[in-house]
Write an enzyme that holds these catalytic residues in place. Structure first.
Site, short mmCIF file in Angstrom:
data_model
loop_
_atom_site.label_atom_id
_atom_site.label_comp_id
_atom_site.label_asym_id
_atom_site.label_seq_id
_atom_site.Cartn_x
_atom_site.Cartn_y
_atom_site.Cartn_z
N ASP A 1 1.54 -6.59 3.47
CA ASP A 1 1.73 -5.14 3.46
C ASP A 1 0.44 -4.34 3.38
O ASP A 1 0.48 -3.12 3.16
CB ASP A 1 2.65 -4.75 2.29
N ASP B 1 8.88 -5.34 10.06
CA ASP B 1 8.02 -4.35 9.40
C ASP B 1 6.54 -4.67 9.60
O ASP B 1 5.67 -3.79 9.61
CB ASP B 1 8.28 -4.29 7.88
N1 GLY Z 1 8.90 -2.79 4.44
C1 GLY Z 1 10.05 -2.77 3.64
C2 GLY Z 1 11.04 -1.70 3.98
O1 GLY Z 1 11.03 -1.12 5.03
O2 GLY Z 1 11.86 -1.44 3.13
#
Ligand code: GLY
Length: 398
Positions: free
Chosen positions: A116, A175
């Site tokens: 992330d 994501d």
């Molecule tokens: N990246 C995690 C979400 O979109 O909740």
């Protein structure tokens, strides 16, 4: 009427018509100015109020504000939103607050246990560096990108998303596409192509394995950590393995639009358009174009919405509209989404909603967490989209 009078009237009309048209178009976008002013007020109050916590606000649930520590994927969004407000309004007070909330995240650059880092560092330090040229921010970006690169496995050809979750060997979530923007940017900063070529490899393999024939995408693809073969295609935050989680479709739309911007590879543009078609022509997309949390949630229309997905779609569609001949359809859809998000249905009253801008997002329905709440990333993509819309429509901001 004498000729000279006709000429005077004609000259006056030539002079006044463009002004009248300009005034009409500026009036048409009164809702944009209003939404921006109210967002500025709300987030400035939030920035002042939450300073003593020394963490970035994440959400507001059951009357209590929740904060994102430096291990939280959402920690970069609040400073990122402040950077956008500084960029749009040029008001120094937003820079002061953005600097403060960005600085809190310095230690994130060393983390190697998550994918992330793009969300966490690019939204905060990335925007900060782009807007101010602060060299200290540049250095955080370079270290952070090197940390993220350690998660790339050359034989598998992908950046690993999560460690130790659900017995998955090598999970990659849709994501993860967003983190590629960070790497592409660092290639430009350093003139080192390796960050960008890693992004391309990741985007290509995701293109191969994440999408269904109807152009929707899975949330998680679990790969064999030795052979790189696909083991399973499942969900984590969606309703079921075969359903289409609304925000996941947004990460795909945004991710492939952005990868087209960075590479000009037409296959990424085609994919972004396919995802846009899936979203915009989906019978389960509500009239106001703000999706339910999953396109296949079982009790539609009695299911929570996800304003964060709506804001994400709007931002991506504005960008996509600039790359294709049928761009007006995308721009009009984005305008509708933004206008609805700016209405009292979604836009919080002054001082309410834990000082977040938007109501009605869904974080993680299967875990029964953050349902019908404000979320810092909904606000981030909303302000990003508003900024993009202002630019595309050439709207005068005082
Ligand atoms: N990246 C995690 C979400 O979109 O909740």
């Amino acid at each position: 009427m004498p000729d000279y009078k006709k000429i005077i009237i004609l000259l006056n009309l030539c002079f006044l018509i463009p002004f009248a048209a300009e005034a009409r178009s500026q009036n048409e976008y009164g809702w944009v100015k209003n939404a921006l002013e109210r967002s500025e007020e709300q987030l400035l109050t939030a920035a002042e109020k939450y300073k003593c916590v020394k963490k970035n606000p994440r959400t507001f649930e059951n009357g209590t504000a929740k904060f994102a520590g430096t291990n939280d994927w959402t920690c970069g969004f609040f400073p990122g939103t402040l950077w956008y407000l500084f960029e749009i309004t040029k008001q120094e007070k937003f820079k002061t607050e953005a600097d403060y909330y960005t600085e809190l995240l310095k230690c994130v650059q060393y983390r190697k246990d998550t994918h992330d880092l793009g969300f966490m560092l690019y939204c905060s330090f990335g925007n900060g560096y782009r807007i101010t040229g602060n060299e200290a921010y540049r250095s955080v970006l370079l270290t952070g990108a090197n940390s993220l690169m350690t998660r790339f496995h050359p034989e598998i050809g992908l950046i690993k998303s999560w460690d130790n979750r659900n017995n998955w060997q090598y999970p990659v979530i849709i994501d993860n596409m967003i983190n590629l923007e960070f790497l592409c940017e660092v290639s430009k900063l350093t003139k080192d192509e390796s960050y960008k070529s890693t992004s391309i490899k990741h985007a290509n393999k995701t293109l191969e394995n994440h999408f269904r024939p109807d152009n929707s995408c899975f949330h998680v693809v679990n790969y064999d950590s030795i052979t790189g073969n696909v083991i399973s295609k499942v969900t984590h935050q969606g309703f079921s393995n075969s359903s289409s989680w609304a925000r996941g479709q947004g990460w795909a739309l945004y991710g492939y639009t952005m990868m087209y911007r960075e590479t000009k590879d037409p296959k990424y543009l085609v994919q972004a358009q396919k995802v846009a078609e899936f979203i915009l022509h989906n019978p389960n997309l509500p009239k106001d174009k703000i999706p339910y949390w999953d396109f296949n949630a079982p009790n539609i229309p009695n299911e929570p919405r996800d304003a964060s997905a709506g804001a994400l779609y709007a931002s991506a569609l504005i960008e996509l509209s600039g790359y294709v001949p049928n761009g007006t359809e995308y721009l009009n859809a984005a305008e509708q989404m933004l206008k609805n998000l700016s209405s009292p249905e979604y836009f919080a009253n002054k001082g309410e909603n834990g000082l977040f801008i938007l109501k009605h997002s869904t974080g993680n329905w299967p875990a029964k967490k953050e349902i019908d709440v404000p979320l810092n990333y909904a606000d981030y993509y909303y302000i990003e989209a508003l900024g993009r819309f202002i630019k595309v429509k050439n709207i005068n901001i005082p």
